[in-house]
Design an enzyme around this catalytic site. Structure first.
Site, PDB file in Angstrom:
ATOM      1  N   ASP A  30       0.849  -1.183   0.000  1.00  0.00           N
ATOM      2  CA  ASP A  30       0.000   0.000   0.000  1.00  0.00           C
ATOM      3  C   ASP A  30       0.892   1.243   0.000  1.00  0.00           C
ATOM      4  O   ASP A  30       1.888   1.305   0.719  1.00  0.00           O
ATOM      5  CB  ASP A  30      -0.927   0.007   1.221  1.00  0.00           C
ATOM      6  CG  ASP A  30      -2.070   0.997   1.061  1.00  0.00           C
ATOM      7  OD1 ASP A  30      -3.229   0.569   0.899  1.00  0.00           O
ATOM      8  OD2 ASP A  30      -1.799   2.228   1.095  1.00  0.00           O
ATOM      9  N   ILE A  31       0.500   2.225  -0.809  1.00  0.00           N
ATOM     10  CA  ILE A  31       1.316   3.438  -0.965  1.00  0.00           C
ATOM     11  C   ILE A  31       1.286   4.317   0.289  1.00  0.00           C
ATOM     12  O   ILE A  31       2.191   5.126   0.513  1.00  0.00           O
ATOM     13  CB  ILE A  31       0.849   4.217  -2.221  1.00  0.00           C
ATOM     14  CG1 ILE A  31       1.950   5.070  -2.795  1.00  0.00           C
ATOM     15  CG2 ILE A  31      -0.408   5.024  -1.948  1.00  0.00           C
ATOM     16  CD1 ILE A  31       1.647   5.611  -4.188  1.00  0.00           C
ATOM     17  N   ASN A  87     -12.986  -2.699   2.632  1.00  0.00           N
ATOM     18  CA  ASN A  87     -13.975  -1.638   2.773  1.00  0.00           C
ATOM     19  C   ASN A  87     -14.920  -1.690   1.573  1.00  0.00           C
ATOM     20  O   ASN A  87     -14.470  -1.835   0.434  1.00  0.00           O
ATOM     21  CB  ASN A  87     -13.281  -0.275   2.832  1.00  0.00           C
ATOM     22  CG  ASN A  87     -12.384  -0.148   4.058  1.00  0.00           C
ATOM     23  OD1 ASN A  87     -12.772  -0.534   5.151  1.00  0.00           O
ATOM     24  ND2 ASN A  87     -11.185   0.376   3.858  1.00  0.00           N
ATOM     25  N   GLY A  93     -15.479   3.676   3.820  1.00  0.00           N
ATOM     26  CA  GLY A  93     -14.243   4.350   3.428  1.00  0.00           C
ATOM     27  C   GLY A  93     -13.578   3.780   2.192  1.00  0.00           C
ATOM     28  O   GLY A  93     -12.377   3.958   1.994  1.00  0.00           O
ATOM     29  N   GLN A  94     -14.351   3.096   1.344  1.00  0.00           N
ATOM     30  CA  GLN A  94     -13.752   2.584   0.096  1.00  0.00           C
ATOM     31  C   GLN A  94     -13.430   3.750  -0.829  1.00  0.00           C
ATOM     32  O   GLN A  94     -14.309   4.558  -1.145  1.00  0.00           O
ATOM     33  CB  GLN A  94     -14.716   1.620  -0.609  1.00  0.00           C
ATOM     34  CG  GLN A  94     -14.091   1.005  -1.867  1.00  0.00           C
ATOM     35  CD  GLN A  94     -15.011   0.016  -2.585  1.00  0.00           C
ATOM     36  OE1 GLN A  94     -16.174  -0.162  -2.219  1.00  0.00           O
ATOM     37  NE2 GLN A  94     -14.472  -0.615  -3.612  1.00  0.00           N
ATOM     38  N   HIS A 100     -10.499  -4.934  -3.159  1.00  0.00           N
ATOM     39  CA  HIS A 100      -9.143  -5.196  -2.659  1.00  0.00           C
ATOM     40  C   HIS A 100      -9.208  -5.576  -1.190  1.00  0.00           C
ATOM     41  O   HIS A 100     -10.091  -5.144  -0.448  1.00  0.00           O
ATOM     42  CB  HIS A 100      -8.228  -3.989  -2.867  1.00  0.00           C
ATOM     43  CG  HIS A 100      -8.799  -2.696  -2.369  1.00  0.00           C
ATOM     44  ND1 HIS A 100      -9.740  -1.990  -3.082  1.00  0.00           N
ATOM     45  CD2 HIS A 100      -8.588  -1.997  -1.236  1.00  0.00           C
ATOM     46  CE1 HIS A 100     -10.074  -0.906  -2.407  1.00  0.00           C
ATOM     47  NE2 HIS A 100      -9.398  -0.881  -1.281  1.00  0.00           N
ATOM     48  N   HIS A 102      -7.040  -5.487   2.255  1.00  0.00           N
ATOM     49  CA  HIS A 102      -5.886  -4.953   2.981  1.00  0.00           C
ATOM     50  C   HIS A 102      -5.386  -6.060   3.909  1.00  0.00           C
ATOM     51  O   HIS A 102      -6.174  -6.622   4.682  1.00  0.00           O
ATOM     52  CB  HIS A 102      -6.294  -3.775   3.867  1.00  0.00           C
ATOM     53  CG  HIS A 102      -6.845  -2.589   3.139  1.00  0.00           C
ATOM     54  ND1 HIS A 102      -6.096  -1.455   2.885  1.00  0.00           N
ATOM     55  CD2 HIS A 102      -8.067  -2.337   2.628  1.00  0.00           C
ATOM     56  CE1 HIS A 102      -6.850  -0.556   2.270  1.00  0.00           C
ATOM     57  NE2 HIS A 102      -8.056  -1.062   2.092  1.00  0.00           N
TER      58      HIS A 102
HETATM   59  P1  AMP Z   1      -9.735   1.759   0.362  1.00  0.00           P
HETATM   60  O1  AMP Z   1      -9.697   3.130   0.996  1.00  0.00           O
HETATM   61  O2  AMP Z   1     -10.166   0.665   1.259  1.00  0.00           O
HETATM   62  O3  AMP Z   1     -10.476   1.803  -0.955  1.00  0.00           O
HETATM   63  O4  AMP Z   1      -8.219   1.426   0.062  1.00  0.00           O
HETATM   64  C1  AMP Z   1      -7.523   1.929  -1.030  1.00  0.00           C
HETATM   65  C2  AMP Z   1      -6.051   1.800  -0.704  1.00  0.00           C
HETATM   66  O5  AMP Z   1      -5.315   1.906  -1.897  1.00  0.00           O
HETATM   67  C3  AMP Z   1      -5.536   2.888   0.250  1.00  0.00           C
HETATM   68  O6  AMP Z   1      -4.992   2.289   1.417  1.00  0.00           O
HETATM   69  C4  AMP Z   1      -4.473   3.603  -0.586  1.00  0.00           C
HETATM   70  O7  AMP Z   1      -3.365   4.017   0.167  1.00  0.00           O
HETATM   71  C5  AMP Z   1      -4.097   2.540  -1.607  1.00  0.00           C
HETATM   72  N1  AMP Z   1      -3.580   3.039  -2.869  1.00  0.00           N
HETATM   73  C6  AMP Z   1      -4.115   3.992  -3.666  1.00  0.00           C
HETATM   74  N2  AMP Z   1      -3.349   4.163  -4.757  1.00  0.00           N
HETATM   75  C7  AMP Z   1      -2.318   3.301  -4.656  1.00  0.00           C
HETATM   76  C8  AMP Z   1      -1.192   3.002  -5.467  1.00  0.00           C
HETATM   77  N3  AMP Z   1      -0.958   3.637  -6.623  1.00  0.00           N
HETATM   78  N4  AMP Z   1      -0.322   2.063  -5.041  1.00  0.00           N
HETATM   79  C9  AMP Z   1      -0.529   1.422  -3.869  1.00  0.00           C
HETATM   80  N5  AMP Z   1      -1.580   1.635  -3.062  1.00  0.00           N
HETATM   81  C10 AMP Z   1      -2.462   2.578  -3.443  1.00  0.00           C
END
Ligand code: AMP
Ligand code: ZN
Length: 114
Positions: A30-31, A87, A93-94, A100, A102
């Site tokens: 995760d970024i 989520n 909070g999606q 995906h 986590h």
């Molecule tokens: P959610 O908020 O549950 O939809 O999770 C989305 C997740 O994607 C968040 O934790 C972000 O930090 C992660 N995310 C968004 N863009 C990227 C990316 N380019 N590379 C890695 N993780 C990402």
């Protein structure tokens, strides 16, 4: 799904720190990590959210949990414990609309979640 950032990561159009890949799933860091270990596991098939799952996706979802278990062991968080979170929708909070999972570990987590 041309605009989906996770589909772009799968295609290699956006870079990621890959942890695991096979024909069904991709896992990458995760970024914005929320824990010392924070990786995402995603199906290669574009599925918008848990609400969009169908019976046809059962194999993919089961496979994701088996992959999560293997990654947890590989990253050394299997014994102390970890959390797998998906989520779904606005109130949860999606933010990325490609389903995906986590995988979070390396610290203690509160319950109930905030
Ligand atoms: P959610 O908020 O549950 O939809 O999770 C989305 C997740 O994607 C968040 O934790 C972000 O930090 C992660 N995310 C968004 N863009 C990227 C990316 N380019 N590379 C890695 N993780 C990402
Ligand atoms: Zn997608």
């Amino acid at each position: 799904m041309e605009e989906c950032i996770f589909c772009k990561i799968i295609k290699g159009e956006i870079p990621s720190e890959k942890i695991y890949e096979d024909d069904m799933v991709l896992s990458f860091k995760d970024i914005e990590p929320a824990a010392p270990v924070h990786v995402l596991i995603i199906p290669k098939k574009h599925i918008g959210s848990i609400n969009d799952l169908t019976e046809d996706d059962s194999k993919i979802i089961a496979h994701i949990y088996l992959v999560a278990k293997q990654i947890a062991a590989k990253l050394g968080i299997d014994e102390k414990g970890y959390r797998i979170v998906t989520n779904c929708g606005e109130e949860a909070g999606q933010t990325v609309h490609h389903v995906h999972f986590h995988l979070l570990g390396g610290r203690s987590f509160a319950w109930p979640p905030g």
